[in-house]
Design a protein around this motif. Structure first.
Motif, mmCIF file in Angstrom:
data_model
loop_
_atom_site.group_PDB
_atom_site.id
_atom_site.type_symbol
_atom_site.label_atom_id
_atom_site.label_comp_id
_atom_site.label_asym_id
_atom_site.label_seq_id
_atom_site.Cartn_x
_atom_site.Cartn_y
_atom_site.Cartn_z
ATOM 1 N N PHE A 51 0.838 -1.210 0.000
ATOM 2 C CA PHE A 51 0.000 0.000 0.000
ATOM 3 C C PHE A 51 0.872 1.259 0.000
ATOM 4 O O PHE A 51 0.839 2.062 0.936
ATOM 5 N N GLN A 92 -0.491 -1.889 -4.597
ATOM 6 C CA GLN A 92 -1.957 -1.933 -4.552
ATOM 7 C C GLN A 92 -2.504 -0.681 -3.888
ATOM 8 O O GLN A 92 -1.864 -0.112 -2.999
ATOM 9 N N PRO A 112 -4.759 1.001 -1.143
ATOM 10 C CA PRO A 112 -5.180 0.513 0.168
ATOM 11 C C PRO A 112 -6.575 -0.104 0.111
ATOM 12 O O PRO A 112 -7.496 0.464 -0.476
ATOM 13 N N SER A 113 -6.708 -1.265 0.717
ATOM 14 C CA SER A 113 -7.953 -2.033 0.657
ATOM 15 C C SER A 113 -8.145 -2.779 1.959
ATOM 16 O O SER A 113 -7.296 -3.595 2.340
ATOM 17 N N ILE A 116 2.369 2.530 5.104
ATOM 18 C CA ILE A 116 1.332 2.918 4.155
ATOM 19 C C ILE A 116 1.565 4.369 3.738
ATOM 20 O O ILE A 116 2.038 5.187 4.537
ATOM 21 N N THR A 124 -2.713 7.959 -0.669
ATOM 22 C CA THR A 124 -3.310 7.080 -1.660
ATOM 23 C C THR A 124 -4.795 6.862 -1.382
ATOM 24 O O THR A 124 -5.257 6.918 -0.235
ATOM 25 N N ALA A 131 -6.598 5.169 1.804
ATOM 26 C CA ALA A 131 -5.617 5.015 2.884
ATOM 27 C C ALA A 131 -6.216 5.309 4.253
ATOM 28 O O ALA A 131 -5.960 4.571 5.215
#
Length: 376
Positions: A119, A134, A136-137, A157, A161, A164
Motif C-alpha cells: 500500500f 496496490q 489501500p484495501s 502505508i 493514496t 488510505a
C-alpha cells in the motif's frame, strides 16, 4: 545498584541482586567491567546471512535470526517487501509459523511482522515493484492479516493514496501500529493519516518509515510528510543510521527533532547483512552489494547495516551517550509497538536478552535467552 548481579534460570531473569549479597558459584559467567543493556529490537529488517524472510521457510527465518543475534538484536519484526498478492500470502503464512514456534538456539526471536507494501505510493516506491503496488484495501489487508494469523504488528502505508484513511483506521482499531512511508504526501495528507489512526485507537503510537528516504522532500512552503515527521513531537520516526541512507547532518537534524523518546533506529537489513559483497535477493528482486551499498535497478535496496553499528554510528554522528543510543534500539521501538516490557526489560520473568559493551562503549556480544554469544 552497587555491583549488580542478574540471576538467571532457564533463560529468563529470576531476580536482581548484588555481588556482595549473593554467593557466586564457580563457573558463573563473569562479564567483569562490561556494561549490560537490553537486547536490541529491530522493527524493520528483511533478511541476513544470505536469506530473506519472504522465502517462506523456517530455515530462512532461522538463518536470519541467528545472524541478527550475533550483532545484538534479540527480537525483530520480519519485514515483507511488495510482491504479488499470492506470494505475499504464502510468505505471511510461513512467517506466522516461525513466530509461533520456539526460536532456534542462539537466535533472535521473531515477534511479529512489519508489512512494508503493497500500500505504497508509485511516486516514492523506491525498489518496490510498480506492478505489485496496490491501492489501500480493507478486504485485501484482511486477507493478509488472516494469512499472518494476526501477527502483522506494523504496517507501512502512503497516507495520500485512495482508501488510505479507511485502511489506517481499520488496521489501527485492530491493534496494528501505523507507519507512514514510501509516500509523496503533503503535510495535510500526512496529518490526515495520523488523525485516522488516533481516532480509531486513541493514544496509539504512529511512526514514519525510514525517515528522509522514499519521502517527499522538505519544502518551506509545503513541508510534506518529512516536515510533519520532524515537527510532530508525538510521532515516532525510524532512521537507517548508516551514513549511506542518511548523512551525519541528516542524522543530527532527526535526533534533535525526535529526541531520546521518539527516535527509533532500524537497519532495513537485507539478505547480504553479515555477508561479503556480491549478488543477493530482496524478496524476488536482484540486488548487487558493493562496498556495503545495496543497489537494485539503480535504486537503494535495503542495507547491510547491523544494529550494533547503528548504535555506534549514532554516537559518532551526534555525540549521544551509549545509554541514549541504546534506548533508540530498545525502549523506543518497544513503546511504539506497545510491548508490555517496554519500560522494564529486566523484570523477573523476562527473557534474559542483553547486549554487552566494553567500558569504552564498544560492542562485545549478546546474551540470548541466557546464552552468551561473543561478537565476531
Amino acid at each position: 545498584m552497587d555491583r549488580p548481579l542478574i540471576l538467571l534460570r532457564d533463560g529468563v531473569v529470576e531476580r536482581l541482586t548484588t555481588h556482595d549479597a549473593h554467593h557466586i558459584p564457580p563457573g558463573t559467567l563473569d562479564l567483569g567491567d562490561a556494561t549490560l543493556a537490553p537486547g536490541f529490537l529491530d522493527i524493520h529488517v528483511h533478511g541476513a546471512g544470505g536469506r530473506d524472510v519472504m522465502e517462506g521457510s523456517q530455515d530462512a527465518v532461522n538463518t536470519v535470526a541467528g545472524m541478527l543475534a550475533r550483532f545484538g538484536t534479540t527480537r525483530f519484526l520480519a519485514t515483507t517487501v511488495t510482491a504479488p498478492v499470492e506470494r505475499t500470502l504464502r510468505a505471511l503464512e510461513a512467517l506466522a509459523d516461525s513466530i509461533e514456534r520456539e526460536p532456534a538456539s542462539r537466535a533472535a526471536r521473531p515477534i511479529g511482522i512489519h508489512l512494508e507494501g503493497p500500500f505504497l505510493s508509485h511516486a516514492k516506491r523506491g525498489v518496490h515493484p510498480a506492478a505489485d503496488i496496490q491501492l489501500p484495501s480493507v478486504p485485501l489487508f484482511g486477507r493478509f492479516q488472516e494469512a499472518a494469523r494476526g501477527h502483522i504488528r506494523l504496517m507501512t502505508i502512503a497516507p495520500e493514496t485512495e482508501g488510505a484513511f479507511e485502511l489506517i483506521a481499520y488496521a489501527a482499531a485492530g491493534g496494528v501500529r501505523i507507519s507512514m512511508g514510501h509516500s509523496n504526501a503533503t503535510a495535510a495528507e500526512t496529518r490526515g493519516g495520523i488523525a485516522a489512526a488516533h481516532q480509531a485507537a486513541r493514544g496509539q503510537a504512529v511512526s514514519a518509515t525510514h525517515t528522509f528516504n522514499a519521502m517527499r522532500p522538505l519544502d518551506h512552503r509545503e513541508p510534506g510528510i518529512l516536515g510533519v515527521t520532524l515537527d510532530d513531537a508525538d510521532l515516532f520516526a525510524e532512521l537507517i543510521c548508516d551514513g549511506i541512507h542518511t548523512t551525519p547532518e541528516a542524522v543530527r537534524l532527526w535526533f534533535r527533532s525526535k529526541g531520546e523518546d521518539r527516535a527509533v533506529l532500524v537497519t532495513d537489513g537485507m539478505a547480504a547483512t553479515g555477508m561479503p559483497d556480491g549478488e543477493y535477493k530482496l524478496g524476488d528482486l536482484p540486488v548487487t552489494v558493493r562496498h556495503g551499498v545495496c543497489i537494485s535497478g539503480g535504486v537503494l535496496a535495503g542495507s547491510v547495516l547491523t544494529m550494533q553499528h547503528a548504535v555506534a554510528n549514532l554516537q559518532r554522528f551526534t555525540g549521544a551517550s551509549l545509554e541514549a543510543a541504546v534506548r533508540l534500539a530498545t525502549r523506543n521501538p518497544a513503546v511504539l509497538l506497545g510491548l508490555a516490557d517496554a519500560e522494564e526489560p529486566l523484570a523477573p520473568g523476562a527473557e534474559a536478552n542483553f547486549t554487552i559493551f566494553a567500558p569504552n562503549g564498544s560492542f562485545r556480544g549478546t546474551l540470548v535467552r541466557g546464552e552468551h554469544l561473543s561478537f565476531g
